[in-house]
Design a protein around this motif. Sequence first.
Motif, PDB file in Angstrom:
ATOM      1  N   PRO A  56       0.800  -1.239   0.000  1.00 52.72           N
ATOM      2  CA  PRO A  56       0.000   0.000   0.000  1.00 52.72           C
ATOM      3  C   PRO A  56       0.828   1.282   0.000  1.00 52.72           C
ATOM      4  N   ASP A  57       2.031   1.247   0.584  1.00 58.49           N
ATOM      5  CA  ASP A  57       2.867   2.448   0.621  1.00 58.49           C
ATOM      6  C   ASP A  57       3.665   2.648  -0.670  1.00 58.49           C
ATOM      7  N   GLY A  58       3.476   1.759  -1.639  1.00 60.68           N
ATOM      8  CA  GLY A  58       4.170   1.873  -2.919  1.00 60.68           C
ATOM      9  C   GLY A  58       5.424   1.045  -3.023  1.00 60.68           C
ATOM     10  N   ASP A  59       5.916   0.518  -1.897  1.00 61.90           N
ATOM     11  CA  ASP A  59       7.094  -0.342  -1.943  1.00 61.90           C
ATOM     12  C   ASP A  59       6.785  -1.626  -2.718  1.00 61.90           C
ATOM     13  N   LEU A  60       7.835  -2.214  -3.281  1.00 65.89           N
ATOM     14  CA  LEU A  60       7.704  -3.448  -4.046  1.00 65.89           C
ATOM     15  C   LEU A  60       8.371  -4.583  -3.283  1.00 65.89           C
ATOM     16  N   VAL A  61       7.807  -5.785  -3.396  1.00 69.09           N
ATOM     17  CA  VAL A  61       8.415  -6.975  -2.813  1.00 69.09           C
ATOM     18  C   VAL A  61       8.659  -7.978  -3.925  1.00 69.09           C
ATOM     19  N   MET A  62       9.925  -8.384  -4.072  1.00 73.05           N
ATOM     20  CA  MET A  62      10.321  -9.363  -5.087  1.00 73.05           C
ATOM     21  C   MET A  62      10.588 -10.696  -4.410  1.00 73.05           C
ATOM     22  N   ALA A  63      10.106 -11.767  -5.016  1.00 75.37           N
ATOM     23  CA  ALA A  63      10.321 -13.096  -4.469  1.00 75.37           C
ATOM     24  C   ALA A  63      11.278 -13.879  -5.354  1.00 75.37           C
ATOM     25  N   LEU A  64      12.357 -14.371  -4.773  1.00 77.07           N
ATOM     26  CA  LEU A  64      13.269 -15.252  -5.483  1.00 77.07           C
ATOM     27  C   LEU A  64      12.598 -16.619  -5.596  1.00 77.07           C
ATOM     28  N   LEU A  93      13.167 -12.887  -0.011  1.00 78.98           N
ATOM     29  CA  LEU A  93      12.311 -11.805  -0.498  1.00 78.98           C
ATOM     30  C   LEU A  93      13.080 -10.495  -0.353  1.00 78.98           C
ATOM     31  N   LEU A  94      12.921  -9.591  -1.317  1.00 78.08           N
ATOM     32  CA  LEU A  94      13.531  -8.265  -1.252  1.00 78.08           C
ATOM     33  C   LEU A  94      12.447  -7.194  -1.266  1.00 78.08           C
ATOM     34  N   ARG A  95      12.636  -6.167  -0.454  1.00 82.80           N
ATOM     35  CA  ARG A  95      11.741  -5.008  -0.455  1.00 82.80           C
ATOM     36  C   ARG A  95      12.482  -3.838  -1.103  1.00 82.80           C
ATOM     37  N   PHE A  96      11.843  -3.189  -2.055  1.00 83.80           N
ATOM     38  CA  PHE A  96      12.483  -2.121  -2.838  1.00 83.80           C
ATOM     39  C   PHE A  96      11.610  -0.881  -2.803  1.00 83.80           C
ATOM     40  N   SER A  97      12.236   0.261  -2.565  1.00 81.63           N
ATOM     41  CA  SER A  97      11.528   1.542  -2.549  1.00 81.63           C
ATOM     42  C   SER A  97      11.701   2.237  -3.893  1.00 81.63           C
ATOM     43  N   PRO A  98      10.636   2.395  -4.686  1.00 79.46           N
ATOM     44  CA  PRO A  98      10.760   3.141  -5.942  1.00 79.46           C
ATOM     45  C   PRO A  98      11.148   4.593  -5.737  1.00 79.46           C
ATOM     46  N   ARG A  99      10.788   5.141  -4.582  1.00 75.70           N
ATOM     47  CA  ARG A  99      11.142   6.538  -4.308  1.00 75.70           C
ATOM     48  C   ARG A  99      12.641   6.673  -4.063  1.00 75.70           C
ATOM     49  N   ASP A 126      11.342 -34.356  -4.351  1.00 74.42           N
ATOM     50  CA  ASP A 126      12.529 -33.612  -4.754  1.00 74.42           C
ATOM     51  C   ASP A 126      12.400 -32.163  -4.291  1.00 74.42           C
ATOM     52  N   THR A 127      13.175 -31.807  -3.277  1.00 74.01           N
ATOM     53  CA  THR A 127      13.087 -30.462  -2.706  1.00 74.01           C
ATOM     54  C   THR A 127      13.380 -29.370  -3.733  1.00 74.01           C
ATOM     55  N   SER A 128      14.183 -29.662  -4.748  1.00 72.20           N
ATOM     56  CA  SER A 128      14.536 -28.649  -5.741  1.00 72.20           C
ATOM     57  C   SER A 128      13.333 -28.223  -6.577  1.00 72.20           C
ATOM     58  N   GLU A 129      12.221 -28.951  -6.473  1.00 79.32           N
ATOM     59  CA  GLU A 129      11.012 -28.582  -7.210  1.00 79.32           C
ATOM     60  C   GLU A 129      10.223 -27.470  -6.528  1.00 79.32           C
ATOM     61  N   LEU A 130      10.581 -27.095  -5.311  1.00 77.06           N
ATOM     62  CA  LEU A 130       9.870 -26.028  -4.603  1.00 77.06           C
ATOM     63  C   LEU A 130      10.156 -24.672  -5.233  1.00 77.06           C
ATOM     64  N   LYS A 131       9.100 -23.859  -5.376  1.00 80.28           N
ATOM     65  CA  LYS A 131       9.243 -22.546  -5.994  1.00 80.28           C
ATOM     66  C   LYS A 131       8.246 -21.580  -5.367  1.00 80.28           C
ATOM     67  N   ILE A 132       8.586 -20.287  -5.406  1.00 82.47           N
ATOM     68  CA  ILE A 132       7.596 -19.222  -5.195  1.00 82.47           C
ATOM     69  C   ILE A 132       7.316 -18.628  -6.566  1.00 82.47           C
ATOM     70  N   SER A 133       6.039 -18.601  -6.961  1.00 83.94           N
ATOM     71  CA  SER A 133       5.711 -18.027  -8.261  1.00 83.94           C
ATOM     72  C   SER A 133       4.905 -16.748  -8.162  1.00 83.94           C
ATOM     73  N   SER A 134       4.211 -16.527  -7.054  1.00 85.22           N
ATOM     74  CA  SER A 134       3.388 -15.326  -6.958  1.00 85.22           C
ATOM     75  C   SER A 134       3.375 -14.818  -5.530  1.00 85.22           C
ATOM     76  N   VAL A 135       3.417 -13.498  -5.388  1.00 88.68           N
ATOM     77  CA  VAL A 135       3.202 -12.838  -4.098  1.00 88.68           C
ATOM     78  C   VAL A 135       2.201 -11.712  -4.331  1.00 88.68           C
ATOM     79  N   VAL A 136       1.266 -11.570  -3.404  1.00 90.22           N
ATOM     80  CA  VAL A 136       0.179 -10.601  -3.550  1.00 90.22           C
ATOM     81  C   VAL A 136       0.044  -9.802  -2.266  1.00 90.22           C
ATOM     82  N   ALA A 137       0.025  -8.486  -2.352  1.00 89.47           N
ATOM     83  CA  ALA A 137      -0.179  -7.637  -1.187  1.00 89.47           C
ATOM     84  C   ALA A 137      -1.643  -7.708  -0.768  1.00 89.47           C
TER      85      ALA A 137
END
Length: 446
Positions: A250-258, A278-284, A308-319
């Motif tokens: 909501p504050d405009g920050d972005l969260v990227m998921a590896l 996860l990384l949080r990035f400030s566009p400002r 197989d643990t290597s099959e685990l992934k994050i594909s989507s994150v939603v605020a």
Amino acid sequence: MSTPDSDRRRIPRSVATGLPLALAAVLVAAGTATAAPSRGARVVRTATLGEIPLAAFSNALLPGSVDDDHAVKLGGIGSDIYPAGRKGEYWTVTDRGPNGQIKVDGTKRRTFPVPGFDPAIVKIRVSGDTVQVVDAIPLTTSSGKAVTGLPDQQGRDEAPYTYDAKTPLPYDPNGLDTEGIVRAADGTFWLVDEYGPSLIHVSARGKVLTRYVPKGLGLTGTDYPVVEALPSVFLHRKVNRGFEGLAQLPDGDLVMALQSPLSLPDTATGDVSRTTRLLRFSPRAKAVTAEYAYRFGPVNVVDPGEDDTSELKISSVVAVGGDRLLVEERTDKAARLQLVRLERTSSILGGPWDDGSTSPSREQLDDPASAGVPLPAKRLVVDLNTVGGVPQKVEGIARVDHDTLALANDNDFGMTDGAGAFDAQGRLVDSGIRTTVVYVRLPKGL
């Protein structure tokens, strides 16, 4: 809503509305989960994208970009989905385009049957049981050229080959493997990419304004600005497992998921680790402001049919309000949605875990919390394996309202791996899996 602009290159009406390329209303059973229906969450709507030849789609945006699509249809738009403002309309993004793997002399080669394909932002409308393309924006460089979906750097990315894996293709430093998408209040877009991994700021017309990459990447030869602003430890991302999820708080920050744990200190570690980032990035500020460790559940809990643990992934994150995120943990056949709170006190940014020489690495820790690594608390919202009618390989999730989610699958452009992906004439042997959007009603709201 689209930003009106007479100079903007859009998909022509003949392609967008189905004249002469009909967007058939076909409900797809292929590729859907087979788990028994849940007593709680349930699918309340299903819509499917019809068949649009990929060459027609691409050449309508950038004339002459694709000379032979090998009978591939538009797909891959389920890489992410983001509300477009009007009911039933969403911004989506393709990934790098149709690609597969063929084994030659015992070694897998990455194929790109349509190397001229340009990743695109695609606006869709869910109408009845169909998904309609109503707008499309090509991703371009500063000089207006296609970015393409080809790998960036020799020695770091997989070598690209033609559809039959016989002929090498050139690398392209402008190439992007786009995944997550959000739209900013000013009409620009933010995307994430698996190659860098990188965060990309894109104009309302699709021009790459800035690509933010890890420090030390050394990407040269691009036709757009590149800024090394992400922690250098992300240079250790697995091949094809960079950033895949993106959320706008909501504050405009972005969260990227590896997508998957880093290969730190080596590939074997990354394959068995259950801790990604996860990384949080400030566009400002144009800077990373926080970093979080994220712990997957055991692979046989996320997907009871997988060991197989290597099959685990994050594909989507939603605020979903405040500093809360809905995080999708998945394999290609199963997925669970977790509610996560990002506390500032949980940030590991700038500490020893951002130093690639730290031993043991955070990825090597069997119990990160006991070693002093803070982990954001999470709570299971829904196990999609128990919801009948959810397609496999869900990569895009959007919040429709208080208790409804829209899910979109990545159909891989109908491609499969192996020499049998194309017939003797070089035409695609389509998998039959279609791009599908399903609405899931939750028993409790978010």
